[in-house]
Design a protein around this motif. Structure first.
Motif, PDB file in Angstrom:
ATOM      1  N   ARG A 197      -2.551  -4.189  -9.762  1.00 37.94           N
ATOM      2  CA  ARG A 197      -3.075  -5.532  -9.950  1.00 37.94           C
ATOM      3  C   ARG A 197      -2.618  -6.062 -11.300  1.00 37.94           C
ATOM      4  O   ARG A 197      -2.430  -5.293 -12.256  1.00 37.94           O
ATOM      5  N   ALA A 198      -2.436  -7.343 -11.362  1.00 39.00           N
ATOM      6  CA  ALA A 198      -2.032  -8.009 -12.596  1.00 39.00           C
ATOM      7  C   ALA A 198      -3.185  -8.891 -13.057  1.00 39.00           C
ATOM      8  O   ALA A 198      -3.909  -9.461 -12.246  1.00 39.00           O
ATOM      9  N   PHE A 199      -3.367  -8.959 -14.363  1.00 38.85           N
ATOM     10  CA  PHE A 199      -4.423  -9.800 -14.920  1.00 38.85           C
ATOM     11  C   PHE A 199      -3.999 -10.278 -16.294  1.00 38.85           C
ATOM     12  O   PHE A 199      -2.998  -9.820 -16.855  1.00 38.85           O
ATOM     13  N   GLU A 200      -4.768 -11.212 -16.826  1.00 38.18           N
ATOM     14  CA  GLU A 200      -4.466 -11.742 -18.148  1.00 38.18           C
ATOM     15  C   GLU A 200      -5.629 -11.466 -19.076  1.00 38.18           C
ATOM     16  O   GLU A 200      -6.785 -11.682 -18.726  1.00 38.18           O
ATOM     17  N   ALA A 246      -2.407  -3.119 -14.124  1.00 39.45           N
ATOM     18  CA  ALA A 246      -3.219  -1.911 -14.006  1.00 39.45           C
ATOM     19  C   ALA A 246      -2.945  -1.288 -12.642  1.00 39.45           C
ATOM     20  O   ALA A 246      -2.548  -1.977 -11.700  1.00 39.45           O
ATOM     21  N   ARG A 247      -3.148   0.002 -12.570  1.00 40.51           N
ATOM     22  CA  ARG A 247      -3.007   0.696 -11.290  1.00 40.51           C
ATOM     23  C   ARG A 247      -4.188   1.625 -11.121  1.00 40.51           C
ATOM     24  O   ARG A 247      -4.773   2.104 -12.091  1.00 40.51           O
ATOM     25  N   ARG A 248      -4.545   1.841  -9.859  1.00 42.66           N
ATOM     26  CA  ARG A 248      -5.598   2.789  -9.546  1.00 42.66           C
ATOM     27  C   ARG A 248      -5.338   3.342  -8.150  1.00 42.66           C
ATOM     28  O   ARG A 248      -4.596   2.746  -7.353  1.00 42.66           O
ATOM     29  N   ILE A 249      -5.961   4.455  -7.859  1.00 44.80           N
ATOM     30  CA  ILE A 249      -5.905   5.027  -6.525  1.00 44.80           C
ATOM     31  C   ILE A 249      -7.244   4.731  -5.861  1.00 44.80           C
ATOM     32  O   ILE A 249      -8.292   5.071  -6.410  1.00 44.80           O
ATOM     33  N   VAL A 250      -7.195   4.081  -4.716  1.00 51.03           N
ATOM     34  CA  VAL A 250      -8.409   3.845  -3.932  1.00 51.03           C
ATOM     35  C   VAL A 250      -8.503   5.027  -2.970  1.00 51.03           C
ATOM     36  O   VAL A 250      -7.677   5.180  -2.069  1.00 51.03           O
ATOM     37  N   ALA A 251      -9.495   5.890  -3.203  1.00 50.67           N
ATOM     38  CA  ALA A 251      -9.593   7.159  -2.495  1.00 50.67           C
ATOM     39  C   ALA A 251     -10.075   7.004  -1.064  1.00 50.67           C
ATOM     40  O   ALA A 251     -10.988   6.225  -0.785  1.00 50.67           O
ATOM     41  N   GLU A 252      -9.433   7.752  -0.179  1.00 54.29           N
ATOM     42  CA  GLU A 252      -9.905   7.905   1.194  1.00 54.29           C
ATOM     43  C   GLU A 252     -10.638   9.226   1.339  1.00 54.29           C
ATOM     44  O   GLU A 252     -11.617   9.332   2.060  1.00 54.29           O
ATOM     45  N   LYS A 309       0.851  -1.182   0.000  1.00 51.88           N
ATOM     46  CA  LYS A 309       0.000   0.000   0.000  1.00 51.88           C
ATOM     47  C   LYS A 309       0.884   1.228   0.000  1.00 51.88           C
ATOM     48  O   LYS A 309       1.691   1.415   0.905  1.00 51.88           O
ATOM     49  N   ILE A 310       0.712   2.044  -1.011  1.00 54.47           N
ATOM     50  CA  ILE A 310       1.523   3.239  -1.159  1.00 54.47           C
ATOM     51  C   ILE A 310       0.608   4.450  -1.022  1.00 54.47           C
ATOM     52  O   ILE A 310      -0.276   4.661  -1.863  1.00 54.47           O
ATOM     53  N   PRO A 311       0.786   5.263   0.023  1.00 52.95           N
ATOM     54  CA  PRO A 311      -0.067   6.450   0.166  1.00 52.95           C
ATOM     55  C   PRO A 311       0.276   7.491  -0.892  1.00 52.95           C
ATOM     56  O   PRO A 311       1.453   7.711  -1.199  1.00 52.95           O
ATOM     57  N   VAL A 312      -0.771   8.093  -1.477  1.00 55.58           N
ATOM     58  CA  VAL A 312      -0.568   9.115  -2.508  1.00 55.58           C
ATOM     59  C   VAL A 312      -1.530  10.279  -2.297  1.00 55.58           C
ATOM     60  O   VAL A 312      -2.611  10.120  -1.737  1.00 55.58           O
ATOM     61  N   ASN A 359      -6.543   6.679 -12.625  1.00 52.06           N
ATOM     62  CA  ASN A 359      -7.851   6.095 -12.351  1.00 52.06           C
ATOM     63  C   ASN A 359      -8.042   6.103 -10.842  1.00 52.06           C
ATOM     64  O   ASN A 359      -7.159   5.678 -10.098  1.00 52.06           O
ATOM     65  N   VAL A 360      -9.193   6.598 -10.407  1.00 44.93           N
ATOM     66  CA  VAL A 360      -9.493   6.703  -8.979  1.00 44.93           C
ATOM     67  C   VAL A 360     -10.801   5.975  -8.706  1.00 44.93           C
ATOM     68  O   VAL A 360     -11.759   6.122  -9.461  1.00 44.93           O
TER      69      VAL A 360
END
Length: 166
Positions: free
Chosen positions: A85-88, A96-102, A4-7, A55-56
């Motif tokens: 996350r990795a997917f096929e 893919a990457r996204r920010i899960v907003a707080e 988990k990387i805070p941004v 992407n948020v």
């Protein structure tokens, strides 16, 4: 194991928030935020660099409030955690990457905003004691812009000055 990387980002919404509800009824808003880096040239002048698009995802009340409050082009600030996350897809490995907003809010460097508290619903997800004051909060803001100060809300939604008897 996930990292988990805070941004924190500040940028502009590329499109209106897309609000959907999952099978369990949890609200999910997808937002796309463009962040431009400011670059100073050798002559001292400033210009925008290439935008970076993020992407948020927001969930529950944050998702609903963001969807009701924000629109394409609005300057926003987002605090959350970067998720990878990795997917096929079609036999190819992808990431893919996204920010899960707080938190999500308008960027007040570029304008003003009027805050209005949303009424909270009582329920297990709202937490212990949540919703007891919902009626008072729904009819009275917690902060008055006119007086520039807090508004007194009676405890437990009852009339002010109520005393407990045993």
């Amino acid at each position: 194991m996930s990292t988990k990387i805070p941004v924190n980002i500040a940028g502009n919404l590329v499109a209106d928030p897309d609000l959907t509800y999952g099978e369990s009824g949890v609200a999910h808003a997808k937002l796309r935020v463009a962040v431009n880096q400011r670059i100073q040239g050798t002559d001292g002048s400033w210009h925008d660099g290439d935008p970076v698009f993020h992407n948020v995802s927001a969930f529950r009340a944050l998702a609903e409030n963001a969807s009701n409050s924000l629109k394409k082009g609005d300057p926003v600030t987002v605090t959350g955690e970067l998720e990878f996350r990795a997917f096929e897809k079609d036999g190819e490995k992808r990431e893919a990457r996204r920010i899960v907003a707080e938190t999500i809010g308008p960027d007040l460097r570029f304008g003003t905003s009027v805050y209005q508290r949303s009424p909270r619903a009582a329920g297990p997800e709202a937490g212990i004691g949540a919703g007891l004051n919902a009626a008072a909060e729904a009819t009275q803001p917690a902060y008055s812009v006119a007086t520039k100060g807090p508004v007194a809300v009676p405890p437990l939604g009852g009339p002010a000055g109520n005393e407990m008897s045993f």
